[in-house]
Structures are given as C-alpha cells and as structure tokens.
Design an enzyme around this catalytic site. Sequence first.
Site, short mmCIF file in Angstrom:
data_model
loop_
_atom_site.label_atom_id
_atom_site.label_comp_id
_atom_site.label_asym_id
_atom_site.label_seq_id
_atom_site.Cartn_x
_atom_site.Cartn_y
_atom_site.Cartn_z
CB CYS A 198 -0.86 7.13 5.14
SG CYS A 198 0.19 6.33 3.66
CG HIS A 227 3.26 3.63 4.79
ND1 HIS A 227 2.24 4.82 4.42
CD2 HIS A 227 3.78 3.13 4.67
CE1 HIS A 227 2.28 4.37 3.05
NE2 HIS A 227 3.13 3.17 2.82
#
Length: 510
Positions: free
Chosen positions: A79, A142
Amino acid sequence: MARMAEVLKLVYFIFINFLLLPSSSDGNQRPNFIVMLMDDMGWGDLGVFGEPNKETPNLDRMATDGMLFPDFYSANPICSPSRASLMSGRLPIRNGFYTTNVHAHDAYTPQNIVGGIPENETLIPELLKEVGYKSKIIGKWHLGQQPQFHPLKHGFDEWFGAPNCHFGPYDDKSTPNILYYEEFQIKAGYSNLTQIYIQEGLDFIEKEVANGNPFFLYWTPDATHDPLYASEMFRGTSRRGLYGDAVRELDYGVGQILQKLKDLHVDNNTLVFFSSDNGAATYAKTAGGSNGPFLCGKQTTYEGGSREPTIAWWPGRVKAGQVSHQVGSLMDLYTTMASLSGVAVPKDRVIDGIDLTNVLLTNKEEERPLFYYRGNELMAVRLGKYKAHLWTYTNPLKEFEQGIDFCPGQFIQNLTTHDQVNHTLSPLLIHLARDPGEKYIIKSHTVEYKTAMPRLQAAVAAHRAKLVPGAPQLNWCDRAVMNWAPPGCEKLGKCLKGPQSKPFKCVWPH
C-alpha cells in the site's frame, strides 16, 4: 412555478460549469478529476473481469460506458509505496518509500514510522493548485503519520480520513488509537464509514461545482483491507461473505458518485479513474479478494501482486465500450492529469509516469517498460507481452509453514521460491499474453528467448544507468512519534503522554 425553478436551476449549473471554470492554455475547459483507489482489491473482484457472482453492477456499467484497462498496474505490491508513487508519479525507489533494513522486503508506514513523503516530492494536488484546482482526500492516506507528512501539508485543501490503516484494536495506553477510527467505530465487521465516505465525496463535488472550481477528488476507502467492514445496509448481502459485502458497498458508492456528476451536468467534464493500490491479499484467504488468473498476490512481484482492476470513465471524451491493452501504471495518472489540466510536470527529476491522454482519447498504445520493485530490489521487468523475472521470492519458508501463504494453491517450479533467488544473469522469461498465470517459463535455449530477452535486458540497463535512489523513508520507527496527542485530542479529552524517543530499525511481520 416548479417548472420555472427547474429551468433556472439548469441555467445556473450550465453557467457555472461552462463560463466560470478556469481555462487551460488551449482555451478548453479544464476537466475535473476523480481517482477512486481501493485497498487490496484484486483484479478478479469485478464482474466485468469475470467474478462469477456479478455483484458489481455500477463498476461493470462504468466499464461499459468507458475504457477497461486489463494491463494496468500499481507501482508496488504493497500500500504505502504504491500510494506514494501514484501521488508523485515516481517509483518508490526514487521517492524514498522503501527500506534497506532487509533486502527486497516490502515496507509500509505503521503508526510508529519516523519517515513519510519527502517535502521535495511535488504531489498531484500541488501541481493542480497552480491552475486553480481544489483538492480533497477522503479515506486512507498512508504516506506518513506525523503532521509534516499529512495531506494538508502537500497540496490538499481538505482531508476527511486517517493517516494510517484501520489496524487494531488499540488500548489507548501502550498503543494509542487513531482518534478518527476510534470515533467512527469499526467493530466485528460493522461500520458506517464507507457510507460517510460516500456522502463526503458527494458533498465535495456539489460544493466545488457550485463554487465554479475545477476539482480533484482522491476517494480512497479501505473497507476491503482486512479487518473488513460493511454497513448495516450491505452486511450479509453478498454471496462472497463479508469481503463481498464490502465490495458491494464500494460499488454502490461508485454508482452514487457517477450519478452525482450526471445530475450536476459535469460528467462530460470529469475524468474518473477506478483502480486499487495493490493486488488482493491472498494470505487473508476468504477475507481477501481475487486476483483472477494471475499468480500469487499482494506483496509479491508476480502478476497477482500489482495488476489492478482499472477503469477510465469520461463521457463524451473517452468512447464507451473500449478495451485498452496499454501497459499502464498508477504513476501515469500524475502525468496525464498534469497534461489535461495544462500544468507542466517538474523538470528537475525523473517522472516514471507516462501521459495517457492519447490512449484515453484515441486508444493508441505506447510501448514502455514496466519495472517491478520489492523494497530496494528490481525484481522483474515487463516490455510488450514479455516479462523477465530477475529475482524470485514469495515469503520465507518459516512464515509459510506457519500458514502465511502468498500463493495459495499455486506452485511453479523455480518461480514461486521461498528463498530470494537471483536470476539476473539468466532471467526467467514469461509471455504474459498467452500465459497470464506465469505457469510456463520459456526455455533459455529457444529462439523466442534469445529474441525477446535482449530488449528486456536493455530496458533494465537503461533504467539502472539513470537511477538515483531517494533516501529511504521506511527504515526507522519510534514509539514516541505515534498518535499520542493528535490534533483534536484536547476537545475529546483523549490526549495521552507518549514515551521517550528510542528509534529502532523497523520490522514488518506479515
């Protein structure tokens, strides 16, 4: 009177959408952009890509009305590096989203990460701001959890979401909770969070259209990342279990957003891209998605790790019902959005994304090499229909024996290795068009191998000759930098006292 009110409303929207929006250098209206980035959703999770339960009618219709990209990739099979590359248009090895702690190891940004997106990286919303765009991120970021790495410090005007993923539970003592997830509660697979994300997106679109601004919406919900969640409206409605419930709800959200664009008469001036940050998490078993015919999944550089379910939709500009076999990357969104908005990309650095404008408008393909990295190592390269594996590696045998399987039910001799095996001197060759599952390695003594391999090796050599790795951002962790006292904790009475700083080299157990 009601009829007159509707006419006046229509005139109002036509006026603000066609007269007030900033113009690009060629005099045309600047398009709006929406990037819908799913979390751990696999290539095989959509009905249009063959999912047998056919539970994604809105996405299937989006593909029918737009362009399907069966050969589209993330820039990394996990990710954080993938998202950093989308935002910067650059490979993780360049933007610093990798680790040198362990060779060829996937790394991401947990709560205790010290690093984050570097200040010298120019992200998509920073480019678009130069020509008057308003940008909002809804969902997972993130790219670093400390304040200096947050979206509002890197070009976004608004942010509704969290810096990290919804791991947990946290106890607010030894490990602080992320206030955002705590307040919105994700428990036992239930949460209304996706519904909130949908409404936030609709409200943003409506507001910016009313204000006459070109806009960029980065819609990045995380319901398909384990632990899964769905709202009451969708819980128990899928034949696929909770994962399917989450997919169905996201599909519903896509439908709501596209319909809002139509209702506001800005659909013909809005480019929408749907994709995922990496392949499905096959190690999660039925709590994860499907990568269709492709080998392995998330965290690997086999096709299942980074080939993504991708659709482009732009009524009136992208012709309906098309399939493009352009080898594309999420990094290409950077260059394409810059081109369509009339802003120049930075000239002082290598940009790995290519401009997909001609692909979208004429379905003309451009050959380009695609590089598969895992951490600090170049693992494979694709050029045209061929892929060469320079290194092979699934996950350590010790983890595999504990039940952590990156390639469940899939074993290819000499390819799905549990040791890191260097094939650089004699790479393993695959023809992805006739062998998308990477089952049949082309023998090195054949004419096909001797014809195809030199071009792939030349692409690797050219790439390495110009490669200047960025400073690794994912090496160091420190519990002191966690969310002990994030903004807003005073109002909630939840500010905690963190520990003293004790940096240590990060580890990422699977």
